[in-house]
Write a protein that holds these residues in place. Structure first.
Motif, PDB file in Angstrom:
ATOM      1  N   GLU A   1      24.299  45.448  26.211  1.00  0.00           N
ATOM      2  CA  GLU A   1      23.769  44.869  24.978  1.00  0.00           C
ATOM      3  C   GLU A   1      24.312  45.591  23.736  1.00  0.00           C
ATOM      4  O   GLU A   1      24.745  44.961  22.775  1.00  0.00           O
ATOM      5  N   VAL A   2      24.304  46.910  23.772  1.00  0.00           N
ATOM      6  CA  VAL A   2      24.818  47.698  22.644  1.00  0.00           C
ATOM      7  C   VAL A   2      26.320  47.459  22.494  1.00  0.00           C
ATOM      8  O   VAL A   2      26.825  47.278  21.377  1.00  0.00           O
ATOM      9  N   ASP A   3      27.045  47.447  23.624  1.00  0.00           N
ATOM     10  CA  ASP A   3      28.484  47.214  23.574  1.00  0.00           C
ATOM     11  C   ASP A   3      28.812  45.834  23.018  1.00  0.00           C
ATOM     12  O   ASP A   3      29.772  45.678  22.261  1.00  0.00           O
ATOM     13  N   ALA A   4      28.012  44.819  23.362  1.00  0.00           N
ATOM     14  CA  ALA A   4      28.249  43.471  22.852  1.00  0.00           C
ATOM     15  C   ALA A   4      28.074  43.423  21.338  1.00  0.00           C
ATOM     16  O   ALA A   4      28.867  42.808  20.620  1.00  0.00           O
ATOM     17  N   SER A   5      27.062  44.113  20.840  1.00  0.00           N
ATOM     18  CA  SER A   5      26.828  44.172  19.397  1.00  0.00           C
ATOM     19  C   SER A   5      27.974  44.894  18.698  1.00  0.00           C
ATOM     20  O   SER A   5      28.475  44.451  17.658  1.00  0.00           O
ATOM     21  N   ARG A   6      28.404  45.995  19.279  1.00  0.00           N
ATOM     22  CA  ARG A   6      29.520  46.769  18.729  1.00  0.00           C
ATOM     23  C   ARG A   6      30.794  45.924  18.719  1.00  0.00           C
ATOM     24  O   ARG A   6      31.535  45.916  17.736  1.00  0.00           O
ATOM     25  N   THR A   7      31.050  45.210  19.810  1.00  0.00           N
ATOM     26  CA  THR A   7      32.234  44.346  19.896  1.00  0.00           C
ATOM     27  C   THR A   7      32.197  43.270  18.820  1.00  0.00           C
ATOM     28  O   THR A   7      33.207  43.034  18.146  1.00  0.00           O
ATOM     29  N   ARG A   8      31.059  42.644  18.619  1.00  0.00           N
ATOM     30  CA  ARG A   8      30.943  41.604  17.574  1.00  0.00           C
ATOM     31  C   ARG A   8      31.268  42.183  16.200  1.00  0.00           C
ATOM     32  O   ARG A   8      31.969  41.562  15.398  1.00  0.00           O
ATOM     33  N   PHE A   9      30.772  43.377  15.922  1.00  0.00           N
ATOM     34  CA  PHE A   9      31.038  44.003  14.629  1.00  0.00           C
ATOM     35  C   PHE A   9      32.533  44.275  14.460  1.00  0.00           C
ATOM     36  O   PHE A   9      33.119  43.961  13.423  1.00  0.00           O
ATOM     37  N   ILE A  10      33.146  44.868  15.469  1.00  0.00           N
ATOM     38  CA  ILE A  10      34.577  45.193  15.389  1.00  0.00           C
ATOM     39  C   ILE A  10      35.410  43.917  15.254  1.00  0.00           C
ATOM     40  O   ILE A  10      36.359  43.869  14.471  1.00  0.00           O
ATOM     41  N   GLU A  11      35.039  42.876  15.980  1.00  0.00           N
ATOM     42  CA  GLU A  11      35.740  41.597  15.852  1.00  0.00           C
ATOM     43  C   GLU A  11      35.570  41.014  14.454  1.00  0.00           C
ATOM     44  O   GLU A  11      36.485  40.386  13.927  1.00  0.00           O
ATOM     45  N   SER A  12      34.430  41.245  13.824  1.00  0.00           N
ATOM     46  CA  SER A  12      34.210  40.748  12.468  1.00  0.00           C
ATOM     47  C   SER A  12      35.138  41.432  11.461  1.00  0.00           C
ATOM     48  O   SER A  12      35.351  40.923  10.365  1.00  0.00           O
ATOM     49  N   LYS A  13      35.697  42.573  11.856  1.00  0.00           N
ATOM     50  CA  LYS A  13      36.655  43.301  11.011  1.00  0.00           C
ATOM     51  C   LYS A  13      38.094  42.869  11.300  1.00  0.00           C
ATOM     52  O   LYS A  13      39.043  43.468  10.785  1.00  0.00           O
ATOM     53  N   GLY A  14      38.252  41.831  12.137  1.00  0.00           N
ATOM     54  CA  GLY A  14      39.583  41.272  12.395  1.00  0.00           C
ATOM     55  C   GLY A  14      40.315  41.833  13.599  1.00  0.00           C
ATOM     56  O   GLY A  14      41.511  41.596  13.757  1.00  0.00           O
ATOM     57  N   PHE A  15      39.627  42.559  14.449  1.00  0.00           N
ATOM     58  CA  PHE A  15      40.251  43.129  15.643  1.00  0.00           C
ATOM     59  C   PHE A  15      39.869  42.327  16.881  1.00  0.00           C
ATOM     60  O   PHE A  15      38.769  41.786  16.952  1.00  0.00           O
ATOM     61  N   ASN A  16      40.769  42.291  17.851  1.00  0.00           N
ATOM     62  CA  ASN A  16      40.438  41.841  19.203  1.00  0.00           C
ATOM     63  C   ASN A  16      40.017  43.090  19.959  1.00  0.00           C
ATOM     64  O   ASN A  16      40.563  44.174  19.727  1.00  0.00           O
ATOM     65  N   VAL A  17      39.074  42.953  20.871  1.00  0.00           N
ATOM     66  CA  VAL A  17      38.564  44.104  21.609  1.00  0.00           C
ATOM     67  C   VAL A  17      38.779  43.884  23.103  1.00  0.00           C
ATOM     68  O   VAL A  17      38.393  42.852  23.643  1.00  0.00           O
ATOM     69  N   LEU A  18      39.409  44.867  23.744  1.00  0.00           N
ATOM     70  CA  LEU A  18      39.535  44.893  25.201  1.00  0.00           C
ATOM     71  C   LEU A  18      38.644  46.018  25.702  1.00  0.00           C
ATOM     72  O   LEU A  18      38.676  47.124  25.154  1.00  0.00           O
ATOM     73  N   ARG A  19      37.864  45.729  26.737  1.00  0.00           N
ATOM     74  CA  ARG A  19      36.990  46.742  27.326  1.00  0.00           C
ATOM     75  C   ARG A  19      37.345  46.924  28.797  1.00  0.00           C
ATOM     76  O   ARG A  19      37.563  45.958  29.507  1.00  0.00           O
ATOM     77  N   PHE A  20      37.379  48.189  29.206  1.00  0.00           N
ATOM     78  CA  PHE A  20      37.632  48.529  30.594  1.00  0.00           C
ATOM     79  C   PHE A  20      36.627  49.599  31.007  1.00  0.00           C
ATOM     80  O   PHE A  20      36.211  50.420  30.189  1.00  0.00           O
ATOM     81  N   TRP A  21      36.262  49.590  32.288  1.00  0.00           N
ATOM     82  CA  TRP A  21      35.424  50.655  32.816  1.00  0.00           C
ATOM     83  C   TRP A  21      36.301  51.884  33.036  1.00  0.00           C
ATOM     84  O   TRP A  21      37.502  51.771  33.321  1.00  0.00           O
ATOM     85  N   ASP A  22      35.711  53.058  32.906  1.00  0.00           N
ATOM     86  CA  ASP A  22      36.445  54.305  33.125  1.00  0.00           C
ATOM     87  C   ASP A  22      37.141  54.316  34.493  1.00  0.00           C
ATOM     88  O   ASP A  22      38.293  54.734  34.598  1.00  0.00           O
ATOM     89  N   ASN A  23      36.430  53.850  35.534  1.00  0.00           N
ATOM     90  CA  ASN A  23      37.038  53.894  36.869  1.00  0.00           C
ATOM     91  C   ASN A  23      38.259  52.973  36.958  1.00  0.00           C
ATOM     92  O   ASN A  23      39.203  53.268  37.682  1.00  0.00           O
ATOM     93  N   GLU A  24      38.278  51.869  36.199  1.00  0.00           N
ATOM     94  CA  GLU A  24      39.474  51.020  36.144  1.00  0.00           C
ATOM     95  C   GLU A  24      40.635  51.798  35.530  1.00  0.00           C
ATOM     96  O   GLU A  24      41.769  51.739  36.017  1.00  0.00           O
ATOM     97  N   ALA A  25      40.353  52.503  34.436  1.00  0.00           N
ATOM     98  CA  ALA A  25      41.396  53.264  33.740  1.00  0.00           C
ATOM     99  C   ALA A  25      41.976  54.343  34.635  1.00  0.00           C
ATOM    100  O   ALA A  25      43.174  54.622  34.570  1.00  0.00           O
ATOM    101  N   LEU A  26      41.158  54.929  35.478  1.00  0.00           N
ATOM    102  CA  LEU A  26      41.615  56.011  36.347  1.00  0.00           C
ATOM    103  C   LEU A  26      42.270  55.505  37.634  1.00  0.00           C
ATOM    104  O   LEU A  26      43.250  56.077  38.101  1.00  0.00           O
ATOM    105  N   GLN A  27      41.734  54.438  38.205  1.00  0.00           N
ATOM    106  CA  GLN A  27      42.206  53.975  39.507  1.00  0.00           C
ATOM    107  C   GLN A  27      43.238  52.855  39.424  1.00  0.00           C
ATOM    108  O   GLN A  27      43.984  52.630  40.371  1.00  0.00           O
ATOM    109  N   GLN A  28      43.266  52.146  38.292  1.00  0.00           N
ATOM    110  CA  GLN A  28      44.196  51.025  38.126  1.00  0.00           C
ATOM    111  C   GLN A  28      44.900  51.140  36.770  1.00  0.00           C
ATOM    112  O   GLN A  28      45.005  50.171  36.027  1.00  0.00           O
ATOM    113  N   THR A  29      45.381  52.328  36.484  1.00  0.00           N
ATOM    114  CA  THR A  29      45.966  52.614  35.170  1.00  0.00           C
ATOM    115  C   THR A  29      47.074  51.632  34.815  1.00  0.00           C
ATOM    116  O   THR A  29      47.114  51.119  33.690  1.00  0.00           O
TER     117      THR A  29
END
Length: 132
Positions: free
Chosen positions: A77-105
């Protein structure tokens, strides 16, 4: 000129960004090693980049892309709100779980690379010889 240079950032935001750079997670360090130094040709990334009131994990201003790595402490819920705010500033947002970043870099970097390249060109580019 960068947004940062136009408006002075709050001291608290700058201090938080510096602290986060110094205490990067293993996942952040792994992804940063792949993004730093324009390893994705033509795309410069910044780590722990302030977009007040937030500090995002990685940002590429040219592609208007933010990359966030989420650990177990994150709330959808907090991440969704944060993403909406960042998108309102003109950015696209990609989110990954830490384990994805480590295991599927490689897969994470490929997704970031594809997102950078999929950015549409500016509808009114500057004429040759003028600032960007």
């Amino acid at each position: 000129m960068e947004d940062r240079q136009r408006a002075k950032l709050p001291t608290e935001t700058l201090e938080r960004a510096r602290a986060l750079r110094a205490t990067a997670t293993d996942a952040e360090r792994a992804i940063w090693q792949c993004l730093r130094g324009e390893q994705l040709p033509g795309y410069k990334f910044r780590r722990q980049y302030p977009i007040p009131p937030y500090v995002v994990d990685f940002a590429c201003l040219a592609a208007r892309l933010v990359v966030e790595l989420d650990g177990s402490q994150h709330s959808l819920e907090v991440d969704a709100s944060r993403t909406r705010f960042i998108e309102s500033k003109g950015f696209n947002v990609l989110r990954f779980w830490d384990n994805e970043a480590l295991q599927q870099t490689d897969a994470v970097i490929e997704a970031i690379w594809n997102a950078c390249r999929s950015v549409a060109p500016h509808p009114n580019p500057s004429p040759a010889g003028r600032g960007a």
